[in-house]
Every structure is written in structure tokens, then in C-alpha cells.
Design a protein around this motif. Structure first.
Motif, PDB file in Angstrom:
ATOM      1  N   UNK A 257     -20.581  -5.096  -5.594  1.00  0.00           N
ATOM      2  CA  UNK A 257     -21.637  -4.629  -4.701  1.00  0.00           C
ATOM      3  C   UNK A 257     -21.062  -3.959  -3.468  1.00  0.00           C
ATOM      4  N   UNK A 258     -19.995  -4.550  -2.924  1.00  0.00           N
ATOM      5  CA  UNK A 258     -19.458  -4.037  -1.674  1.00  0.00           C
ATOM      6  C   UNK A 258     -18.406  -2.951  -1.885  1.00  0.00           C
ATOM      7  N   UNK A 259     -18.101  -2.676  -3.149  1.00  0.00           N
ATOM      8  CA  UNK A 259     -17.061  -1.684  -3.425  1.00  0.00           C
ATOM      9  C   UNK A 259     -17.294  -0.354  -2.710  1.00  0.00           C
ATOM     10  N   UNK A 260     -18.520   0.214  -2.732  1.00  0.00           N
ATOM     11  CA  UNK A 260     -18.695   1.508  -2.063  1.00  0.00           C
ATOM     12  C   UNK A 260     -18.427   1.422  -0.574  1.00  0.00           C
ATOM     13  N   UNK A 261     -18.592   0.222  -0.007  1.00  0.00           N
ATOM     14  CA  UNK A 261     -18.456   0.094   1.436  1.00  0.00           C
ATOM     15  C   UNK A 261     -17.040  -0.323   1.843  1.00  0.00           C
ATOM     16  N   UNK A 262     -16.446  -1.233   1.057  1.00  0.00           N
ATOM     17  CA  UNK A 262     -15.140  -1.771   1.450  1.00  0.00           C
ATOM     18  C   UNK A 262     -14.005  -1.181   0.631  1.00  0.00           C
ATOM     19  N   UNK A 263     -14.318  -0.707  -0.575  1.00  0.00           N
ATOM     20  CA  UNK A 263     -13.265  -0.317  -1.503  1.00  0.00           C
ATOM     21  C   UNK A 263     -12.588   0.989  -1.134  1.00  0.00           C
ATOM     22  N   UNK A 264     -11.557   1.328  -1.939  1.00  0.00           N
ATOM     23  CA  UNK A 264     -10.896   2.598  -1.754  1.00  0.00           C
ATOM     24  C   UNK A 264      -9.710   2.552  -0.812  1.00  0.00           C
ATOM     25  N   UNK A 265      -9.479   1.423  -0.159  1.00  0.00           N
ATOM     26  CA  UNK A 265      -8.315   1.345   0.717  1.00  0.00           C
ATOM     27  C   UNK A 265      -7.161   0.715  -0.043  1.00  0.00           C
ATOM     28  N   UNK A 309     -12.065  -8.607 -11.629  1.00  0.00           N
ATOM     29  CA  UNK A 309     -11.579  -8.386 -10.271  1.00  0.00           C
ATOM     30  C   UNK A 309     -10.545  -7.262 -10.255  1.00  0.00           C
ATOM     31  N   UNK A 310      -9.632  -7.315 -11.236  1.00  0.00           N
ATOM     32  CA  UNK A 310      -8.593  -6.301 -11.293  1.00  0.00           C
ATOM     33  C   UNK A 310      -9.204  -4.907 -11.468  1.00  0.00           C
ATOM     34  N   UNK A 311     -10.185  -4.823 -12.369  1.00  0.00           N
ATOM     35  CA  UNK A 311     -10.783  -3.510 -12.635  1.00  0.00           C
ATOM     36  C   UNK A 311     -11.497  -2.978 -11.396  1.00  0.00           C
ATOM     37  N   UNK A 312     -12.218  -3.863 -10.696  1.00  0.00           N
ATOM     38  CA  UNK A 312     -12.909  -3.403  -9.478  1.00  0.00           C
ATOM     39  C   UNK A 312     -11.877  -2.961  -8.455  1.00  0.00           C
ATOM     40  N   UNK A 313     -10.743  -3.676  -8.418  1.00  0.00           N
ATOM     41  CA  UNK A 313      -9.676  -3.301  -7.491  1.00  0.00           C
ATOM     42  C   UNK A 313      -9.117  -1.929  -7.807  1.00  0.00           C
ATOM     43  N   UNK A 314      -8.866  -1.670  -9.098  1.00  0.00           N
ATOM     44  CA  UNK A 314      -8.314  -0.366  -9.483  1.00  0.00           C
ATOM     45  C   UNK A 314      -9.269   0.748  -9.050  1.00  0.00           C
ATOM     46  N   UNK A 315     -10.553   0.523  -9.309  1.00  0.00           N
ATOM     47  CA  UNK A 315     -11.575   1.350  -8.662  1.00  0.00           C
ATOM     48  C   UNK A 315     -11.735   2.762  -9.166  1.00  0.00           C
ATOM     49  N   UNK A 316     -10.972   3.168 -10.183  1.00  0.00           N
ATOM     50  CA  UNK A 316     -11.229   4.507 -10.730  1.00  0.00           C
ATOM     51  C   UNK A 316     -12.522   4.473 -11.521  1.00  0.00           C
TER      52      UNK A 316
END
Lengths: 766, 115, 141
Positions: A257-265, A309-316
Motif C-alpha cells: 500500500x505504501x510503496x508508491x509513497x515510500x518506495x523507490x529509494x 516482501x522481496x518482490x515489493x522491495x525490488x519494485x520493478x
């Protein structure tokens, strides 16, 4: 939407009554609600799969600008459908599994409340509401895990789960408050559009870490993974529900849920990918070397959570698509397999894979669906698990960095995963017949088979036609995790490529491992000894430490000596007032000794003399008389200084007090001289410090008036709005009547307390 | 008057706390009585002491003539006195009950009966 | 708990009705002059305690007719009830309400929730003090 979630709680309250009325059919009757909710959520599907997200809001605490708002988009709808859909099968399954259990009514209450909390959690748009539901799931899952409350282990591990998840919840609370500060809103739908602002904010790092602690504890990531297998103390339907669709996925949901806001770093990527990959491998490794049916499944859940968790972390884009597909695949096969585990226990009494074998002839239908679900778990073509696994491997191989280590762990996991799937899908059903604790006479009842059948079949249907799942929901879900539309798609056949090669290799290698399972387990026996020093040890050490700490502080602070309590209170008060006075530079104005009239001097002299006599006398009667004299003198002070009502009250109460003391005190022994002179001097010193502080306090307030008194309002309004000329009485019974109500309530309580104490004694004697 | 009262109230507090620190339960009761008087006088004194100006309004008037003593402090003290009686009765009966059960009026001995 | 004093006994007999009347007088005039529920209640309670000392517990209970705990309960109920009428008039809980009417013998009368509340206080004070005192005196015997 609000009513949808409320209805689960309402039905939860009514569940015991429904259960009593409908008896054996209760599971089917109560299952109607999750089924209806499933259909209701399904009605959002067309809008959501075309890329819409819907926000529904109700005012909640308008004063604090908090509203109860719900967000329906791909991600939350995917979860809501899983929760209500699997919830239906769980409720009907439990109705049969726990049939005859005297607490079944209570079970329905908790599981429905849990379902409602979970729905609230995934659908909430408001951060505060989401947190409330988050904690509700922790509490209800605690009750579910500890359902067999007469079993000490169940209680212990329920508490363990509660401590870990609620401890994480505390971190999460701090995290979301910071998130709201950084994002400038309490609404997720607004924060998600403010990703750049949040990532640039000074609080980004602390809030990220706090939220990750919350998510990792809930989703059992290493090093918090230990509570999840322990939660197997719960009845099997609970395990099936907690593991497949709900509780443990809450952490994953939060991350997604928070990926668009927190992710990408970088920190997001590194932390999630590494923790996820390690958890994934730890989970599958521990699953491989366990033999308990539920334990193997529980550890494989840890693996799945790590993968997500790993996949959300990779984030592609591929990774997010893989995450959503994997989530769905896992929910389907894990729900089915846990329900199968329950059937094994229910029909054959088997709780360990070593107790099972050759059951396919006795339980043919169960075996068929179990094998189907296990194939999905192993990622065998053409099941949906295969589709998800291919995408996962593709995403890992394309990971922007850390490629080597992630790939290594992913390949190892794939191999062990196949072996675990073989344990689940082959061991109980094929091979020589093993004598199970109970001989199964017939296959499981329909209520218990419906879940595995539907969930496992869906795994096959989505596998053959991945487009169905993709266009329906997975794409929209991945889009809401990414915060942008997704171009990728799910497919069964991607051509001959690296992921396919790895899959093929892992099938062979996993098969070999299963063939050599006994030897492999023996070779890995050292893990048990190593595990004793694992994080769970730390948990128990910490709990022991907490108990020791509280014992110590109870011993020190609650020592049972009243005088030490009094000393602590007095010292604290004097100290705090003293420091405050120092800080704010409170001064004492000039002392005006003049204008003392002779009668005032006389009254105060009597007052002080009575006081000294009461303190110093050795006679009880003398002390009581002195107190009476003191009380009447105080009354005189009131009357002299314009307080007629107070004076009269004081005279009357003083009379009653003397009677009271005479009635009781003389049935107590005389004064004893129990303290040494040194102690008396010490106590006198403490008393004088406090008395002196009070004196200074009064002196310093005489000239200071920081705010205008509200008394003037009472004086002015007494006749116009109170219709009374005795202002004190008007204050008591009109302006401040609520205070007076509280005060007479205290008086009544004291009287009833006295009555109870005296009455109790009379019955004692009889 | 307030200045002198400040010392008297301070003295009352000191006497009350001294009595509450004694081990004899009878002295504890005396300390309680002293403390409730001290607290009432503290509120009364801090609100300002005015003589000859009761917070009463003559018939026909709408406000008292001239200054009036603080009615709020008086109302607070009035209820505090009555509640003080209730609480004292409760404490006294509780202490008496405890004495009957453990047959000790030394609070250190009473404590030992907890075990 | 009988003091066996003829003077006290006689005084108690005569004083009791006077003091009770006085307490009601204090209660009713309390809104305008010194008095009110607390003071009135204390006077009434003290009067009965005095009677208790001059006679015995049985006669004191007989004079009271009802158990002091019931007095306490009725007082509490009255006090709470007086908070409610304000709500029906669309005002905040506990807002005072006044009704004026003319009664045949007394002329202009004012009845208010404030008075009901004060009567509640009066009864709670009597009930509390007497619950404590009568039970203590009983325990004494």
C-alpha cells in the motif's frame, strides 16, 4: 461500505445466538454473510479493473478532522475478495471441524470480528482507522490462537504472537503519525499522491524504519518469524485463515500500500529485498526439515511472506506484478492445504507427516485436491503457482542490484520449495499404508471439502487462463502498488528462457531432495541445537527480564510501608513545586504583618495550640478533644471571613466527626510509642519541609493572579440567571451542579463502603 | 491575615504529615483529620480572605454591595468538608476492621500479615 | 449506646421535631440565605444522631421509619433526575429549568430543577451520614 464492515461485527455479536438456533447448520448460516460480502465486493470489480479507485467517507471525529474513509482500488479489492471469499469457506469448514465443541459459539464471535477487522484494515483510507483495525486484528488473532485456552501452550504462544505484533504495532503507530506529518494528510489516497514530498522529508528515514518494524513483525519476517509457527496452537481453520488471506498478509499489504509513497529509494530496496530474501530462504529451509503437518505449512508461509516482501522491495513492474500474482496463488493453495491438514487431523488423527502414508484410497477426494494445491505450491506447470513463480524468477534476475545474492537465494528456495511441495503432495497419499492414529472410515464431509476443492481448482483455472486473473484484478492491484498503470501481463508460457530453465532444474533437484528426505533431515539435525540460540531465545529472555523488572520495582515502590509511600509522595511534590518555583522565578512579596486584630491573634493561637496538643498528647481522648477544638476554631475562621455557609457546615461536620472518632477510636488500643528519637526527628524534618513549601506557595500566590477569576461571573449572574441570592448555593446547585453531583456520589460511595465493611463483619462472625 | 494564615496552614500540613508518618494507626487517623482541615484552609486562604462581605445579595438587588468574598472557593470548601467526613468515616472503619482482623495497630505488623 | 441521662432524653424528644423542621427550613431558604441541601442535611442527620445518643438505636431507626440507605438512594435518583429536563428543552444536560405557577393557598410559587437537585443533595447527605453512624453504633453493641 461502512455497513459492510459493521455487519461483520454485528453478526459476531449475534453469532452465539445464531449458533444455538441453527445447531449443526450454523456454519452454513453464518457463512452467508462472508458470501454476501464477497458478492458485494465483486460488484466493484468492473470499475476497479478499468483503473478507477473509489473513496467512500463518513465523518467520524469531525472535531479532530478525522473521517472514516475507505479506499477501494485494485490492491484493497484483491485483499477484500480474498478475505471474504476464503472467510466463507473457513466459517463453513469450522462449523463442521469444531462440531460439538462447547465453545463453537465463541469461536464464531472471534472469527467474524477478526474478519471484520481485516476488511477494515485493507479498505481503510484513513491512517488512524487503519491503525485501529490493525490493532483489532492483533487482538482478535490473539483470542483465536489462544482458543484452546485450557492448554498452557496455546495461552503462551497466543501471548507471544500478541506481544510481537502489538509491539510492532506500537512502532507502526509512531511511524504513521510521522507519515501523516510528512505527507500532510491522514488520508492514504492523498499521501500516496505525495510520494515525492514524503521521500524528501526529514522524517523519511525514521518513519520508514518504524513502519517496517510494524510490517515485519506482523508478516513474520526474520528475525520476527518465530511467532508464526507457534501460532499453530490455534485450531486448524484459524491457521488456514490467518495464513492464507489475512493476519500475516497484513504486513505485506501495508508495504504494498505504501510503496508508491515510500518506495523507490535505495534503503527501501535494500532492506526489503534483503530481509525478504533471507526470510524466504529461512522459511523454506525450516519447512523442509520439519515433519509436523501444520509446521511445514507454517514455515512455507514464512517463505511466501519473504518472497512477497522481496518482490515489493525490488519494485520493478515485473516484480510488483509477480508479487500480486504470487499473493493470489499463495492464498489459494495455502488455504486449501491448511484445510486439508485439518481433514488429515479430523479424519485420520494425523498431525505429523511421518504418521501418514497411502491415504489416497481412504480419502480420495481430499487427496486429489491436496495434490492439486501442492502442485501449485511447487510451481508446476500448468498451475497458477507456476505463473507466479516464473514471474518471480524473472523479476529477481532483472533486479537492479544485489542480483547475485537474490538469485542464489531464489534458486535455492525454488529447489527446496519443490521438495516441500512433494512432502505435502506425495507423502500422505502415496506409498505404503501407514497406520494412522485414527482409521479414516469415509472421506471428509462436504463442508470441509468445499474449501480445498474450490481454492485448489481456482489455482488450476487461473493457471490455464492467467488472463482471467490478470485482467480481472491482478493488473489493477499491481497498478495501485506501483502507483501507475502496468503494461506487463500474466502468461503461462513465456517461451524458453532462464526462469523456465531454473524451474525445470529445481523440479529435478527438489525431487531428489524429497527422495533423500530422511537422510537430509538427519544431516540437518544440528539446526535444532542452533535454533535454541535464535531470536525466540531473545524473546523469552526479554519476557523474563520484564517479569524480573516488574518484581523489582514492585518490591521497591510497593513495599507495604505506608510511611514510605507518604515520604515518596511528599518528597516528589515538594521537589516538583520547588523546581517549578525556581524555574519560573516565583517570589514572595513583602510580608505584611500589620493589621492583625486582637481577636484574630487569639483565634489563631487557639488553633495552633489545639494542633500542637493533638500531635503531642499521649491520650486519645485528649487528641480527639483537641481535634474538636481545632475544628471549631477553623469554623470560626470561616465565619469571620464571610463564609457563613462554610462555617455552619464545618461546625456540624466537626460535631459528627468527634462522635465518629469516639465511637471507633476507643475500640482501638492506646497510643504506642513505636519510633526511635532519630526517626521522629527525621519525620519532623520531612514534615517541616512540606509545611514550609506550602507556606511559601501561599505567600507567593498572594500577590500573583495570572488569570481573572471566574468567580466574578458567578457573582454577576447569580440573580439574573440563577434566581438565587446565596451565591455559594447557586454555584453548588446550579452553575457547578455536575461537580456537586460527583461529590454527593463520592459521599454515597463512602457510606456504602462503610456499610459493606460493617455488614461483612457481622456475617463473618455468624 | 493571609500572611499569618500561610504559616498556620503550613504548620497544619507539617503536623498532618508528621502524624501520618507514625506507625500507630490511631495517629494516622489524627493525621487525616489534620490534613483535611489544612487542605480546606489552603483553598480558602489562597482565594483571598475578605471579612464582612459574605457572598449574599440583599433582596431586590442583583449584585452584592461592594466587594464580595469568593463564592467559588467557598462552594469548593463546603463540599470538601462534607466529603472529608465521608472519607474519614470510611478510613476509620477500614482501619478498625483491619485492626480486628490482624490484631495489630502497628502498621509494620499489619504489613507482615500480608504474606 | 444509651447515655441514661434524663435531661438528654427529654431534650432529645423535644429537640428532634424542632431540628428536623429547622433543617427543612434551611434547605428551602438555602437559595437566598445561608443554608441549602448540605447544611440542611447535616442538621437533620445530627438531630437524629442526637436522638440516637439519648435513646437507643431501635428508636432512632423507628423515628427514621425507612432504612437510611433508601434515603440515600432516593436522593441520588432525585439529583440525577433533575439533570434531565434540560435535555428535553433542547438545552445542555443539567441546564436549570424554572416553572412558575400560582397555588391556591401559597400564592406565587417557583419550582425548579435546582430545588429538586438540592433536595436530592439533602437526602443523600442524611442517608450517608446516618448509614455510617447507625451502622457504627449498631456494631458497637
Amino acid at each position: 461500505m461502512l455497513y459492510a464492515i459493521l455487519s461483520t461485527f454485528l453478526l459476531a455479536a449475534a453469532a452465539p445466538a445464531v449458533h444455538r438456533l441453527t445447531g449443526r447448520a450454523s456454519g452454513w448460516v453464518l457463512g452467508l454473510l462472508p458470501a454476501a460480502l464477497f458478492v458485494y465486493f465483486l460488484s466493484f470489480l468492473p470499475a476497479v479493473s478499468s483503473g478507477e479507485s473509489i473513496v467512500l467517507a463518513w465523518p467520524w471525529l469531525p472535531g479532530l478532522d478525522i473521517q472514516l474513509s475507505f479506499l477501494v482500488d485494485g490492491l484493497s479489492l484483491l485483499f477484500a475478495l480474498l478475505i471474504s471469499g476464503i472467510g466463507f469457506f473457513i466459517v463453513t469448514y469450522a462449523g463442521r471441524y469444531l462440531e460439538g465443541d462447547r465453545d463453537l459459539g465463541r469461536f464464531y464471535v472471534i472469527i467474524l470480528a477478526f474478519m471484520g477487522s481485516m476488511l477494515g484494515l485493507v479498505l481503510a483510507d484513513n491512517l488512524v482507522a487503519m491503525f485501529v483495525f490493525w490493532e483489532l486484528t492483533s487482538i482478535t488473532s490473539y483470542l483465536l490462537i489462544g482458543y484452546n485456552h485450557e492448554n498452557a501452550d496455546a495461552r503462551k504462544y497466543a501471548l507471544q504472537g500478541l506481544f510481537v505484533t502489538v509491539g510492532g504495532g506500537l512502532a507502526l503507530l509512531a511511524g504513521i503519525i510521522m507519515l501523516a506529518m510528512a505527507g500532510g494528510s491522514w488520508e492514504l489516497s492523498e499521501i500516496l499522491n505525495n510520494g515525492d514530498v514524503v521521500r524528501e522529508h526529514a522524517l523519511y528515514l525514521p518513519l520508514l524504519l518504524l513502519i517496517l518494524i510494524g510490517a515485519f513483525t506482523k508478516s513474520a519476517q526474520v528475525p520476527f518469524h518465530f511467532w508464526l509457527p507457534r501460532a499453530m496452537a490455534a485450531p486448524t481453520p484459524v491457521s488456514a485463515y490467518l495464513h492464507s488471506a489475512t493476519m500475516v498478509k497484513a504486513g505485506v499489504y501495508l508495504l504494498a500500500r505504501l510503496n508508491p509513497s515510500l518506495g523507490g529509494t535505495d534503503i527501501w530496496f535494500t532492506t526489503l529485498a534483503l530481509f525478504g530474501a533471507v526470510t524466504m530462504f529461512t522459511g523454506v529451509f525450516l519447512a523442509f526439515r520439519s515433519t509436523g503437518v501444520k509446521k511445514v505449512l507454517a514455515y512455507s508461509t514464512v517463505m511466501a511472506l519473504g518472497t512477497l516482501t522481496m518482490l515489493i522491495g525490488i519494485g520493478t513492474e515485473t516484480a510488483l506484478l509477480a508479487a500480486m500474482a504470487f499473493l493470489l496463488a499463495h492464498s489459494l493453495y495455502k488455504g486449501a492445504l491448511f484445510m486439508v491438514a485439518g481433514i488429515l487431523d479430523h479424519e485420520a488423527g494425523a498431525k505429523d507427516f511421518l504418521q501418514t502414508g497411502g491415504l489416497r484410497s481412504a480419502l480420495p477426494v481430499t487427496a486429489a485436491f491436496a495434490i492439486l494445491a501442492a502442485l501449485s505450491l511447487g510451481g508446476v506447470i500448468p498451475l497458477f503457482g507456476f505463473v507466479a513463480k516464473e514471474l518471480m524468477l524473472e523479476a529477481v534476475l532483472d533486479a537492479p542490484s544485489l542480483g547475485g545474492i537474490l538469485a542464489l537465494l531464489a534458486v535455492l528456495t525454488a529447489i527446496l520449495g519443490v521438495a516441500v511441495a512433494a512432502i505435502v503432495g506425495i507423502r500422505p497419499w502415496f506409498g505404503p499404508k501407514v497406520d494412522t492414529p485414527k482409521t479414516p472410515h469415509h472421506d471428509a464431509p462436504v463442508a470441509m471439502l468445499a474449501g480445498p476443492a474450490v481454492l485448489a481448482s481456482l489455482g488450476l483455472i487461473f493457471g490455464l487462463g492467467p488472463g482471467l486473473a490478470d485482467e480481472g484484478l491482478i493488473n489493477a492491484a499491481a497498478a495501485s502498488v506501483q502507483g501507475a498503470p502496468v503494461d506487463g501481463y500474466l502468461a503461462l508460457w513465456h517461451g524458453i528462457n532462464w526462469p523456465l530453465a531454473i524451474s525445470a532444474f529445481s523440479l529435478v533437484a527438489g525431487g531428489v531432495l524429497y527422495w533423500r528426505w530422511e537422510q537430509a533431515r538427519r544431516a540437518l539435525a544440528w539446526v535444532d541445537r542452533a535454533a535454541e540460540y535464535g531470536p525466540e531465545k531473545g524473546y523469552f529472555k526479554m519476557m523474563d527480564g520484564l517479569v524480573a523488572l516488574s518484581e523489582w520495582q514492585t518490591r521497591v515502590l510497593q513495599n507495604g510501608y505506608l510511611r514510605y509511600y507518604v515520604i515518596v509522595i511528599v518528597a516528589m511534590t515538594a521537589g516538583l513545586v520547588g523546581v517549578t518555583a525556581q524555574l519560573f522565578d516565583v517570589g514572595v512579596g513583602g510580608l505584611d504583618w500589620a493589621a492583625l486584630k486582637i481577636h484574630e491573634v487569639a483565634i489563631l493561637a487557639i488553633l495552633v495550640a489545639s494542633m500542637l496538643f493533638a500531635v503531642l498528647t499521649r491520650s486519645r481522648l485528649g487528641a480527639v478533644a483537641a481535634l474538636g477544638s481545632l475544628g471549631f476554631t477553623v469554623a470560626l475562621v470561616y465565619v469571620l471571613y464571610s463564609a457563613a455557609d462554610v462555617g455552619i457546615t464545618q461546625v456540624l461536620v466537626e460535631t459528627l466527626t468527634v462522635i465518629l472518632l469516639v465511637l471507633v477510636l476507643f475500640r482501638l488500643p492506646g497510643f504506642l510509642n513505636l519510633s526511635s528519637t532519630a526517626l521522629r526527628v527525621r519525620d519532623a524534618g520531612i514534615a517541616l519541609v512540606m509545611g514550609g513549601m506550602i507556606t511559601l506557595l501561599i505567600l507567593s500566590t498572594l500577590d500573583a493572579r495570572l488569570f481573572p477569576s471566574i468567580s466574578q461571573y458567578f457573582i454577576d449572574e447569580s440573580v439574573p440567571s440563577g434566581y438565587g441570592r446565596n451565591i455559594v448555593n447557586v454555584v453548588l446547585v446550579d452553575f457547578r451542579a455536575l461537580d456537586t453531583l460527583g461529590e454527593i456520589f463520592v459521599l454515597a460511595l463512602a457510606a456504602i463502603g462503610v456499610y459493606a465493611m460493617l455488614r461483612f463483619r457481622a456475617e463473618d462472625r455468624r | 491575615m493571609e500572611v499569618v494564615m500561610a504559616f498556620v496552614v503550613g504548620g497544619l500540613y507539617a503536623a498532618a504529615i508528621y502524624m501520618m508518618l507514625r506507625r500507630s494507626i490511631v495517629k494516622l487517623v489524627i493525621g487525616l483529620v489534620l490534613l483535611s482541615n489544612a487542605a480546606n484552609l489552603l483553598i480558602f486562604t489562597v482565594a483571598g480572605m475578605t471579612s464582612g462581605a459574605p457572598p449574599l445579595i440583599a433582596p431586590g438587588d442583583t449584585v452584592p454591595e461592594g466587594v464580595s468574598a469568593d463564592p467559588l472557593a467557598q462552594a469548593v470548601v463546603l463540599t470538601a468538608i462534607v466529603i472529608g467526613f465521608g472519607v474519614l468515616a470510611f478510613a476509620v472503619v477500614l482501619i478498625h476492621r483491619a485492626y480486628e482482623v490482624v490484631q495489630a495497630d502497628d502498621m509494620d505488623q499489619m504489613k507482615d500479615t500480608d504474606r | 449506646m444509651n447515655m441514661h441521662s434524663l435531661i438528654l432524653r427529654t431534650a432529645g424528644h423535644f429537640l428532634l421535631p424542632l431540628l428536623l423542621l429547622f433543617s427543612v427550613f434551611l434547605l428551602l431558604r438555602g437559595h437566598d440565605e445561608p443554608g441549602g441541601g448540605f447544611i440542611g442535611g447535616l442538621v437533620a442527620a445530627a438531630a437524629i444522631v442526637l436522638y440516637l445518643f439519648s435513646m437507643d438505636i431501635q428508636s432512632a431507626r423507628k423515628v427514621l421509619r425507612v432504612d437510611p440507605r433508601d434515603v440515600l438512594g432516593v436522593g441520588m435518583v432525585l439529583a440525577v433526575i433533575s439533570a434531565i429536563p434540560g435535555v428535553f428543552r433542547g438545552e445542555a444536560f443539567f441546564t436549570a429549568q424554572w416553572w412558575e405557577f400560582t397555588a391556591p393557598l401559597f400564592g406565587e410559587m417557583k419550582l425548579s430543577t435546582v430545588l429538586i437537585f438540592d433536595i436530592g443533595v439533602y437526602l443523600v447527605v442524611i442517608g450517608s451520614v446516618l448509614t455510617i453512624m447507625l451502622n457504627l453504633a449498631e456494631a458497637e453493641d
